[in-house]
Design a protein around this motif. Structure first.
Motif, PDB file in Angstrom:
ATOM      1  N   LEU A  42     -32.257  51.790 -45.039  1.00  0.00           N
ATOM      2  CA  LEU A  42     -33.446  52.620 -44.862  1.00  0.00           C
ATOM      3  C   LEU A  42     -33.154  53.944 -45.540  1.00  0.00           C
ATOM      4  CD1 LEU A  42     -36.078  53.788 -43.591  1.00  0.00           C
ATOM      5  CD2 LEU A  42     -34.704  54.286 -41.548  1.00  0.00           C
ATOM      6  N   SER A  43     -34.077  54.401 -46.370  1.00  0.00           N
ATOM      7  CA  SER A  43     -33.951  55.731 -46.958  1.00  0.00           C
ATOM      8  C   SER A  43     -35.229  56.506 -46.699  1.00  0.00           C
ATOM      9  CB  SER A  43     -33.637  55.652 -48.453  1.00  0.00           C
ATOM     10  OG  SER A  43     -34.576  54.848 -49.126  1.00  0.00           O
ATOM     11  N   LEU A  44     -35.058  57.801 -46.479  1.00  0.00           N
ATOM     12  CA  LEU A  44     -36.190  58.694 -46.231  1.00  0.00           C
ATOM     13  C   LEU A  44     -36.389  59.530 -47.482  1.00  0.00           C
ATOM     14  CD1 LEU A  44     -35.295  59.819 -42.606  1.00  0.00           C
ATOM     15  CD2 LEU A  44     -36.575  57.808 -43.363  1.00  0.00           C
ATOM     16  N   LEU A  45     -37.500  59.312 -48.155  1.00  0.00           N
ATOM     17  CA  LEU A  45     -37.810  59.956 -49.420  1.00  0.00           C
ATOM     18  C   LEU A  45     -38.878  61.013 -49.179  1.00  0.00           C
ATOM     19  CD1 LEU A  45     -37.118  59.570 -52.491  1.00  0.00           C
ATOM     20  CD2 LEU A  45     -39.157  58.151 -52.609  1.00  0.00           C
ATOM     21  N   SER A  46     -38.514  62.275 -49.323  1.00  0.00           N
ATOM     22  CA  SER A  46     -39.439  63.381 -49.081  1.00  0.00           C
ATOM     23  C   SER A  46     -40.364  63.529 -50.280  1.00  0.00           C
ATOM     24  CB  SER A  46     -38.655  64.669 -48.853  1.00  0.00           C
ATOM     25  OG  SER A  46     -39.551  65.737 -48.664  1.00  0.00           O
ATOM     26  N   ILE A  47     -41.692  63.454 -50.026  1.00  0.00           N
ATOM     27  CA  ILE A  47     -42.678  63.609 -51.102  1.00  0.00           C
ATOM     28  C   ILE A  47     -43.540  64.851 -50.910  1.00  0.00           C
ATOM     29  CG2 ILE A  47     -42.734  61.155 -51.687  1.00  0.00           C
ATOM     30  CD1 ILE A  47     -45.389  60.975 -50.110  1.00  0.00           C
ATOM     31  N   GLY A  48     -43.229  65.636 -49.914  1.00  0.00           N
ATOM     32  CA  GLY A  48     -43.960  66.869 -49.640  1.00  0.00           C
ATOM     33  C   GLY A  48     -43.325  67.562 -48.452  1.00  0.00           C
ATOM     34  N   PRO A  49     -43.807  68.753 -48.098  1.00  0.00           N
ATOM     35  CA  PRO A  49     -43.172  69.505 -47.028  1.00  0.00           C
ATOM     36  C   PRO A  49     -43.213  68.802 -45.681  1.00  0.00           C
ATOM     37  CG  PRO A  49     -45.153  70.639 -47.792  1.00  0.00           C
ATOM     38  CD  PRO A  49     -44.926  69.469 -48.701  1.00  0.00           C
ATOM     39  N   LEU A  50     -44.198  67.947 -45.445  1.00  0.00           N
ATOM     40  CA  LEU A  50     -44.323  67.268 -44.148  1.00  0.00           C
ATOM     41  C   LEU A  50     -44.466  65.761 -44.289  1.00  0.00           C
ATOM     42  CD1 LEU A  50     -46.895  69.740 -42.529  1.00  0.00           C
ATOM     43  CD2 LEU A  50     -44.418  69.686 -42.171  1.00  0.00           C
ATOM     44  N   THR A  51     -44.263  65.210 -45.475  1.00  0.00           N
ATOM     45  CA  THR A  51     -44.561  63.801 -45.711  1.00  0.00           C
ATOM     46  C   THR A  51     -43.410  63.101 -46.415  1.00  0.00           C
ATOM     47  OG1 THR A  51     -46.876  64.458 -45.992  1.00  0.00           O
ATOM     48  CG2 THR A  51     -46.313  62.225 -46.609  1.00  0.00           C
ATOM     49  N   GLU A  52     -43.146  61.878 -45.977  1.00  0.00           N
ATOM     50  CA  GLU A  52     -42.081  61.103 -46.600  1.00  0.00           C
ATOM     51  C   GLU A  52     -42.483  59.645 -46.729  1.00  0.00           C
ATOM     52  OE1 GLU A  52     -38.962  62.002 -43.811  1.00  0.00           O
ATOM     53  OE2 GLU A  52     -39.387  60.234 -42.616  1.00  0.00           O
ATOM     54  N   LEU A  53     -41.780  58.952 -47.623  1.00  0.00           N
ATOM     55  CA  LEU A  53     -41.846  57.507 -47.709  1.00  0.00           C
ATOM     56  C   LEU A  53     -40.589  56.977 -47.033  1.00  0.00           C
ATOM     57  CD1 LEU A  53     -42.923  56.992 -51.433  1.00  0.00           C
ATOM     58  CD2 LEU A  53     -44.373  57.152 -49.401  1.00  0.00           C
ATOM     59  N   ASN A  54     -40.761  56.037 -46.117  1.00  0.00           N
ATOM     60  CA  ASN A  54     -39.627  55.360 -45.508  1.00  0.00           C
ATOM     61  C   ASN A  54     -39.429  54.076 -46.294  1.00  0.00           C
ATOM     62  OD1 ASN A  54     -39.742  57.417 -43.687  1.00  0.00           O
ATOM     63  ND2 ASN A  54     -40.175  56.145 -41.923  1.00  0.00           N
ATOM     64  N   ILE A  55     -38.367  54.022 -47.092  1.00  0.00           N
ATOM     65  CA  ILE A  55     -38.116  52.911 -47.999  1.00  0.00           C
ATOM     66  C   ILE A  55     -37.136  51.948 -47.331  1.00  0.00           C
ATOM     67  CG2 ILE A  55     -37.307  52.252 -50.292  1.00  0.00           C
ATOM     68  CD1 ILE A  55     -39.723  54.141 -50.414  1.00  0.00           C
ATOM     69  N   PHE A  56     -37.579  50.713 -47.111  1.00  0.00           N
ATOM     70  CA  PHE A  56     -36.743  49.681 -46.513  1.00  0.00           C
ATOM     71  C   PHE A  56     -36.377  48.650 -47.572  1.00  0.00           C
ATOM     72  CE2 PHE A  56     -39.115  51.375 -42.955  1.00  0.00           C
ATOM     73  CZ  PHE A  56     -38.189  51.392 -41.927  1.00  0.00           C
ATOM     74  N   GLU A  57     -35.075  48.450 -47.777  1.00  0.00           N
ATOM     75  CA  GLU A  57     -34.585  47.366 -48.623  1.00  0.00           C
ATOM     76  C   GLU A  57     -33.896  46.384 -47.684  1.00  0.00           C
ATOM     77  OE1 GLU A  57     -31.432  46.547 -52.227  1.00  0.00           O
ATOM     78  OE2 GLU A  57     -32.408  48.516 -52.142  1.00  0.00           O
ATOM     79  N   ILE A  58     -34.544  45.250 -47.447  1.00  0.00           N
ATOM     80  CA  ILE A  58     -34.082  44.265 -46.469  1.00  0.00           C
ATOM     81  C   ILE A  58     -33.591  43.023 -47.213  1.00  0.00           C
ATOM     82  CG2 ILE A  58     -34.716  42.896 -44.438  1.00  0.00           C
ATOM     83  CD1 ILE A  58     -35.054  45.929 -43.998  1.00  0.00           C
TER      84      ILE A  58
END
Length: 156
Positions: A42-58
């Motif tokens: 799981l990686s947390l990718l910040s795309i703005g001051p309050l928003t992120e994409l939670n990227i799951f590689e399963i």
């Protein structure tokens, strides 16, 4: 209003590094956290001051390979990102066009300008920005070209 925007959107991928690179290179996103979990990462990718994409590689999950047309993808159909300014929108558009992720067509919806693209996993997404030439109460249908933006015709 009790909400202040979107906190995160969870995305499945078969190649987190490739997806990180795309969002980093186009949107200047940053990986704030990455952790191993049972069966993947799981990686947390910040795309703005309050928003992120939670990227799951399963491991062994093929869901990220499945692509269906718009409005046939289930309850979450696409991702809508908010550009910080028209200058940021223009820079993002240039970067997306350079990667072949969009033909550059910008829709004038009235209050907002919109650019659709596909990320490396095929997720259709949109970048929006307030329309500096908006007229109060005027809304345009999808496909209305925004003045000053020319789509590329040599897009693959």
């Amino acid at each position: 209003m009790l909400l202040n925007g979107v906190n995160h959107v969870a995305i499945l991928t078969n190649d987190a590094e490739r997806l990180h690179g795309f969002y980093r290179d186009v949107f200047e996103a940053t990986v704030d956290h990455e952790e191993r979990m049972p069966g993947g990462t799981l990686s947390l990718l910040s795309i703005g001051p309050l928003t992120e994409l939670n990227i799951f590689e399963i491991s062994d999950n093929t869901e990220a390979q499945r692509q269906t047309p718009m409005f046939g993808r289930g309850r979450i159909d696409h991702l809508g990102l908010q550009a910080a300014s028209t200058d940021a929108f223009d820079l993002i558009r240039e970067r997306l066009m350079a990667r072949g992720a969009t033909d550059g067509f910008v829709t004038d919806f009235g209050p907002v300008l919109s650019l659709f693209f596909r990320d490396p996993d095929g997720l259709e997404a949109e970048v929006c920005v307030p329309n500096p030439d908006a007229k109060p109460g005027v809304y345009n249908p999808p496909g209305t070209p925004a003045p000053g933006y020319q789509a590329r015709t040599d897009h693959p």
